[in-house]
Enzyme design. Structure first.
Site, PDB file in Angstrom:
ATOM      1  N   LEU A  73       0.870  -1.177   0.000  1.00 15.94           N
ATOM      2  CA  LEU A  73       0.000   0.000   0.000  1.00 15.94           C
ATOM      3  C   LEU A  73       0.904   1.222   0.000  1.00 15.94           C
ATOM      4  O   LEU A  73       1.938   1.234   0.682  1.00 15.94           O
ATOM      5  CB  LEU A  73      -0.869   0.028   1.260  1.00 15.94           C
ATOM      6  N   ASP A  74       0.533   2.260  -0.746  1.00 15.67           N
ATOM      7  CA  ASP A  74       1.303   3.506  -0.711  1.00 15.67           C
ATOM      8  C   ASP A  74       1.356   4.040   0.715  1.00 15.67           C
ATOM      9  O   ASP A  74       0.421   3.820   1.495  1.00 15.67           O
ATOM     10  CB  ASP A  74       0.665   4.557  -1.621  1.00 15.67           C
ATOM     11  N   PRO A  75       2.438   4.768   1.070  1.00 13.47           N
ATOM     12  CA  PRO A  75       2.535   5.315   2.433  1.00 13.47           C
ATOM     13  C   PRO A  75       1.312   6.121   2.866  1.00 13.47           C
ATOM     14  O   PRO A  75       0.888   6.035   4.019  1.00 13.47           O
ATOM     15  CB  PRO A  75       3.793   6.196   2.359  1.00 13.47           C
TER      16      PRO A  75
END
Length: 302
Positions: free
Chosen positions: A44-46
């Site tokens: 997942l993106d930050p």
């Protein structure tokens, strides 16, 4: 002296917080459980939050099943502003004051264009590779390349709420779907541009947000409670059909890896020996094409 790491087997479902990388979550979990082997099932993106299944030990062998699984997200799109990354972490590259007057009826006609089979172009800021180089590295160097489109499927796309310059949607989609690209495409269709400002994954395969643990929760648990948070390998396949082995089939499968054609079986199937889950099998129109054996009862192995 470093403690001997434990060979744990199973899956822990994490509710990832904002502004932490998926890899950092994985490393913290490995430390918290003193685990020998861990692996994630797609990042997942930050800036994104929500469901992030982490595989331990033998469960890493089936991480691909979760990578390939359908996902569900809640996404918020800001209209009138475009960024180079397609999300709030990127640099602004365009602004528009021509945001149309929004209504539920109008937005429904727009969202209808993105349901079903969709051709999508992944964003430059992604981990996809071009000639061996991750696209995001090329993007950071200011380089732009032609990114190949891909076929995805959006099973459900629901408008949750909206205001003058933003909308919140729920998306249930196939693997390979980029919600940032969806936000960009919705903005383009509305004629004003847009970017993703919030993203929460609410489901990954069979795992839902309601059963996920925050890292802070796990830090406060005793060792026994931590172990209890590990769900067994079969849970990854809980929505798959079961085939119970006949007595005469066991030797062929266990000793020779053979399995008679089963015309009624297709796709992923759980194999049971009496009442025990022993394997996952892949069938193509009744023919066995792949199998993986598991000892369901072993949570901590030697």
């Amino acid at each position: 002296m470093k403690k001997n790491r434990l060979n744990l087997n199973g899956v822990v479902v994490i509710n990832k917080a904002k502004d932490i990388s998926s890899n950092k979550v994985l490393q913290q979990l490995k430390y918290l459980f003193n685990a020998q082997k861990v692996g994630h099932t797609g990042t997942l993106d930050p800036m994104a939050t929500g469901v992030l299944p982490i595989c331990f030990g033998r469960a890493t062998k089936i991480a691909q099943y979760l990578l390939d699984a359908d996902k569900e997200y809640i996404a918020t799109i800001r209209l009138g502003i475009e960024t180079d990354s397609g999300d709030a972490e990127g640099e602004i590259i365009a602004k528009s004051i021509n945001i149309p007057e929004l209504s539920a009826e109008y937005l429904e006609t727009v969202l209808a264009k993105f349901r079903g089979d969709v051709v999508q172009i992944p964003p430059m800021y992604s981990a996809l590779k071009y000639n061996g180089q991750p696209l995001y590295k090329l993007a950071r160097e200011g380089k732009t390349v032609e990114v190949k489109s891909r076929n995805i499927k959006i099973y459900e796309l629901e408008l949750l709420e909206f205001n003058i310059d933003s909308l919140k949607i729920r998306v249930k989609c196939s693997k390979g779907t980029y919600i940032r690209s969806l936000a960009i495409d919705i903005g383009k269709t509305l004629g004003c541009g847009g970017h993703l400002i919030a993203l929460q994954r609410t489901q990954s395969g069979p795992f839902k947000l309601s059963e996920a643990f925050r890292l802070e929760q796990l830090k406060d648990l005793s060792f026994e409670q931590k172990i209890a948070s590990i769900t067994n390998i079969e849970s990854v396949f809980i929505d798959k059909p079961i085939y119970s082995l006949l007595e005469e089939e066991k030797d062929d499968l266990y000793k020779r890896g053979l399995f008679a054609d089963k015309p009624h079986l297709d796709g992923t199937v759980r194999i049971y020996d009496v009442e025990k889950f022993v394997a996952i099998a892949e069938f193509d129109k009744g023919k066995l094409i792949n199998k993986k054996f598991f000892d369901q009862d072993i949570l901590i192995s030697e």
